[in-house]
Design a protein around this motif. Structure first.
Motif, short mmCIF file in Angstrom:
data_model
loop_
_atom_site.label_atom_id
_atom_site.label_comp_id
_atom_site.label_asym_id
_atom_site.label_seq_id
_atom_site.Cartn_x
_atom_site.Cartn_y
_atom_site.Cartn_z
N HIS A 76 46.55 13.95 46.72
CA HIS A 76 46.43 13.90 48.18
C HIS A 76 45.65 15.08 48.73
O HIS A 76 45.04 14.99 49.78
CB HIS A 76 47.82 13.78 48.83
CG HIS A 76 48.66 15.00 48.72
ND1 HIS A 76 49.43 15.28 47.62
CD2 HIS A 76 48.85 16.03 49.57
CE1 HIS A 76 50.07 16.42 47.80
NE2 HIS A 76 49.73 16.89 48.98
N ALA A 79 42.03 14.33 48.31
CA ALA A 79 41.60 13.25 49.21
C ALA A 79 40.96 13.79 50.48
O ALA A 79 40.25 13.08 51.19
CB ALA A 79 42.79 12.36 49.56
N LYS A 80 41.22 15.07 50.79
CA LYS A 80 40.56 15.67 51.95
C LYS A 80 39.04 15.62 51.80
O LYS A 80 38.33 15.49 52.78
CB LYS A 80 40.99 17.14 52.08
CG LYS A 80 42.32 17.34 52.75
CD LYS A 80 42.42 18.76 53.31
CE LYS A 80 43.75 18.96 53.99
NZ LYS A 80 44.84 19.24 53.01
N ARG A 91 44.23 -2.41 48.92
CA ARG A 91 44.75 -1.10 48.54
C ARG A 91 44.48 0.00 49.55
O ARG A 91 45.13 1.03 49.54
CB ARG A 91 44.16 -0.68 47.19
CG ARG A 91 45.06 -1.06 46.04
CD ARG A 91 44.50 -0.58 44.74
NE ARG A 91 44.90 0.78 44.43
CZ ARG A 91 44.70 1.32 43.24
NH1 ARG A 91 44.12 0.63 42.30
NH2 ARG A 91 45.08 2.56 43.01
N GLY A 92 43.51 -0.24 50.42
CA GLY A 92 43.07 0.88 51.25
C GLY A 92 43.71 0.98 52.61
O GLY A 92 43.47 1.96 53.33
N LEU A 105 45.55 7.28 61.29
CA LEU A 105 46.08 7.97 60.13
C LEU A 105 44.95 8.48 59.25
O LEU A 105 44.99 9.60 58.72
CB LEU A 105 46.97 7.00 59.34
CG LEU A 105 48.07 7.60 58.50
CD1 LEU A 105 48.87 8.60 59.30
CD2 LEU A 105 48.98 6.50 58.01
N ALA A 106 43.91 7.65 59.09
CA ALA A 106 42.78 8.05 58.26
C ALA A 106 42.03 9.21 58.90
O ALA A 106 41.57 10.12 58.21
CB ALA A 106 41.84 6.87 58.04
N ASP B 166 49.64 4.38 48.61
CA ASP B 166 48.28 4.74 48.17
C ASP B 166 47.44 5.20 49.34
O ASP B 166 46.67 6.15 49.25
CB ASP B 166 47.58 3.51 47.56
CG ASP B 166 47.90 3.37 46.09
OD1 ASP B 166 48.38 4.36 45.51
OD2 ASP B 166 47.68 2.29 45.53
N MET B 167 47.61 4.46 50.45
CA MET B 167 46.80 4.75 51.62
C MET B 167 47.22 6.09 52.23
O MET B 167 46.40 6.82 52.78
CB MET B 167 46.97 3.60 52.61
CG MET B 167 46.21 3.77 53.87
SD MET B 167 47.36 4.07 55.18
CE MET B 167 46.30 4.08 56.58
N ARG B 169 48.34 8.67 50.54
CA ARG B 169 47.71 9.68 49.69
C ARG B 169 46.24 9.83 50.03
O ARG B 169 45.73 10.94 50.10
CB ARG B 169 47.88 9.26 48.23
CG ARG B 169 48.76 10.22 47.45
CD ARG B 169 49.04 9.69 46.07
NE ARG B 169 50.42 9.27 45.95
CZ ARG B 169 50.81 8.04 45.63
NH1 ARG B 169 49.93 7.10 45.38
NH2 ARG B 169 52.08 7.75 45.57
N SER B 170 45.56 8.69 50.25
CA SER B 170 44.13 8.82 50.51
C SER B 170 43.86 9.36 51.91
O SER B 170 42.74 9.72 52.23
CB SER B 170 43.40 7.49 50.28
OG SER B 170 43.93 6.49 51.10
N SER B 171 44.92 9.42 52.75
CA SER B 171 44.76 10.10 54.04
C SER B 171 45.16 11.56 53.92
O SER B 171 45.50 12.20 54.92
CB SER B 171 45.61 9.43 55.11
OG SER B 171 45.36 8.07 55.18
N SER B 172 45.18 12.08 52.71
CA SER B 172 45.51 13.49 52.42
C SER B 172 46.93 13.86 52.82
O SER B 172 47.18 14.99 53.20
CB SER B 172 44.55 14.46 53.12
OG SER B 172 43.25 13.98 53.10
N ILE B 173 47.84 12.90 52.75
CA ILE B 173 49.23 13.21 53.06
C ILE B 173 50.07 12.90 51.83
O ILE B 173 49.87 11.87 51.18
CB ILE B 173 49.72 12.36 54.26
CG1 ILE B 173 48.90 12.69 55.51
CG2 ILE B 173 51.20 12.61 54.53
CD1 ILE B 173 49.09 11.72 56.64
N ASN B 174 51.00 13.79 51.52
CA ASN B 174 51.84 13.61 50.36
C ASN B 174 53.00 12.68 50.70
O ASN B 174 53.82 13.02 51.55
CB ASN B 174 52.37 14.97 49.91
CG ASN B 174 53.07 14.90 48.58
OD1 ASN B 174 53.30 13.81 48.06
ND2 ASN B 174 53.40 16.05 48.03
#
Lengths: 261, 300
Positions: A76, A79-80, A91-92, A105-106, B166-167, B169-174
């Motif tokens: 995570h 991911a930054k 999945r996204g 959120l993104a 998963d999403m 995590r990909s938003s940089s959040i644990n």
């Protein structure tokens, strides 16, 4: 930009299922590179992406992103700087949440307890209208109602809303119908060019592997067996690629999916 | 009859805090928190002990603090120690039994007949229907809080954790972080609910939270019928309504001579119907086809 140095990864070591997915692989990616990656199933393409994105730690070697050693950084945090799209359009994004909430959120702006501002909502709408899919008028609908192509396009927007240092595209159009795949690919090219993103793209489509980007890699048995760019690449045809694959791999190409594309 | 419904309204409103806790942990975070029973009792016990010590106001934050702690342990077990989330809840629940008796000073029953509680304070201030008013205030505050909270960036991340980790995590959040925060908040509400119930009935016994997770789930699922979709606020209000309706139906059933000990069976059956119902309904065409097919073969 990205420097992958001598990484190896073995799954299930010491068992009958032992599989060396990455074998002493090294790769230097320059700022602004758009690299297409091809290779048979099981060649290690997705494993390479997983290693770069931090889905697991490699057994050895180092990964440096923009001067920072990220070898042991968790997913995570990486991911930054890394945006990623998968083959599976589901999945996204979060299906139970609205388009606006997914984008908020993104975007990840503001503190933990901040709300989405009106200006941000407008910015989301403006950005979505670039897709030309009419999603900007459906901001309050749950993402689960969108089609696969719409969801993948939305995910592309979400992954690039804060331009990442590195964009990883893992066969992100493979699950879409040809027309939609074409559209998402065109969008990808547009966004990557506009934000001058550094990008790695796995594809099974040899034509788009040569059309898109400035460099092409071929992988086999956990390593890069072929790396072409510039003049040499612009002269390449799909048929040459197939020949090269056979030569480099030293064995007959047995992947029908690649032959057909 | 009216007084029965009044009691039902009061119990429903107090219990709605637990329902809202499950709304957060079960519906949003996607974790079925089985430590709910123990945490409810913990809130009741801590609240009672603090009130008995002469601090009725302090009893509420104290109970919530204890709930946060309990939620933190449950979350830690499942995010950092590799323990399955259901098992983590059961383990914490079991452990809390001892903790709760210890909190109550080694006794399994505490009496607050002559103790000043938040309810007696309100009664002293001359508020009519004081129990219902206080319970209503608590439920309304929590609904407003949850509605605002779930719209913040943290709240969105908690909701996404249940939807697609998963999403997150990909938003940089644990996702481990969002699970911890979500369970801490949810358990603080459960504990507050227990604290209020104990003070309202002026006693705590070690079984006060028994079966609470099923009762709250039943209420939550009834509430879902009121607000199947729509915004967070609507669904949160639906959860509160579900809790009231559950208690009201139960109260009416009691009036028609259903024995009081049936409460837990009724709540179990409601949960089964609410979860299995839609599943069976979706499978019905398939099942009926298979049945018809079999019958056809027998006829032939």
């Amino acid at each position: 930009m990205l420097s992958v140095s001598h990484i190896s990864k073995t799954f299930n070591p010491g068992t009958v299922n032992e599989k060396t997915a990455l074998h002493d692989l090294s790769l230097e990616v320059a700022d602004g590179d758009f690299i297409s990656i091809i290779g048979a199933n099981g060649a290690g393409k997705s494993t390479l992406f997983n290693a770069i994105a931090g889905s697991f730690f490699t057994d050895s070697g180092t990964i440096t992103l923009d001067g920072e050693d990220v070898t042991l950084q968790s997913e995570h945090l990486r991911a930054k700087n890394i945006g990623r799209l998968f083959q599976d359009p589901m999945r996204g994004s979060a299906p139970g949440m609205t388009i606006e909430e997914n984008l908020a959120l993104a975007a990840g702006r503001g503190g933990w307890l901040s709300h989405v501002t009106r200006a941000e909502k407008q910015a989301f709408r403006d950005r979505l209208s670039l897709l030309g899919m009419g999603l900007e008028d459906r901001m309050q609908q749950p993402v689960g109602l969108l089609s696969g192509g719409q969801r993948q396009a939305l995910t592309l927007m979400m992954a690039t809303i804060n331009p990442p240092k590195l964009l990883l595209l893992d066969e992100h159009t493979a699950a879409l119908d040809p027309a939609t795949a074409e559209k998402v690919l065109a969008l990808t090219r547009e966004i990557v060019e506009k934000d001058r993103l550094t990008c790695l793209m796995v594809t099974h489509n040899m034509q788009s592997a040569l059309d898109l980007g400035n460099r092409t890699l071929m992988m086999d048995q956990g390593n890069i067996i072929f790396d072409v760019r510039g003049e040499e690449r612009s002269r390449l045809q799909v048929s040459d690629l197939l020949v090269l694959f056979r030569e480099a791999a030293g064995r007959k190409l047995d992947n029908d999916r690649m032959l057909l594309s | 009859m009216l007084s029965i419904l009044e009691t039902a309204l009061e119990l429903g409103l107090i219990g709605s805090l637990t329902v809202l806790a499950l709304f957060l942990s079960y519906s949003m975070l996607g974790v079925c928190d089985l430590s709910t029973d123990g945490c409810f009792t913990l809130g009741a016990a801590v609240g009672a002990v603090v009130a008995l010590a002469g601090h009725p106001y302090l009893s509420l934050p104290a109970a919530m603090g204890a709930g946060v702690l309990s939620g933190f342990v449950t979350a830690l077990l499942q995010t950092k120690m590799g323990i399955d989330s259901l098992l983590a809840g059961i383990i914490v629940n079991t452990g809390l039994y001892s903790v709760n008796i210890a909190v109550m000073g080694g006794s399994s029953l505490l009496n607050m007949n002559k103790t000043q509680t938040v309810f007696t304070l309100l009664k002293g201030a001359g508020v009519g229907a004081y129990k219902i008013m206080l319970a209503l205030l608590a439920a309304a505050l929590v609904v407003v809080f949850l509605t605002l909270f779930l719209r913040t960036r943290l709240g969105l991340a908690i909701r996404a954790t249940g939807d697609n980790p998963d999403m997150v995590r990909s938003s940089s959040i644990n996702p481990a972080f969002t699970t911890v925060v979500g369970l801490c908040v949810a358990n603080s509400l459960t504990a507050l609910s227990g604290c209020l119930l104990a003070q309202s009935q002026k006693s705590v016994n070690i079984d006060i939270g028994g079966g609470m997770v099923t009762i709250a789930l039943a209420s939550l699922l009834i509430g879902r019928a009121f607000a199947p979709r729509g915004g967070i606020a609507l669904r949160a209000v639906g959860a509160v309504l579900g809790s009231i309706v559950f208690r009201a139906v139960y109260a009416v059933a009691l009036r028609f001579n259903m024995p009081a000990f049936m409460l837990k069976l009724v709540s179990s059956v409601i949960v089964i119907i609410a979860i299995a119902g839609p599943y069976l309904k979706a499978r019905y065409p398939e099942l009926s086809r298979r049945l018809a097919h079999r019958r056809g073969r027998e006829d032939a």
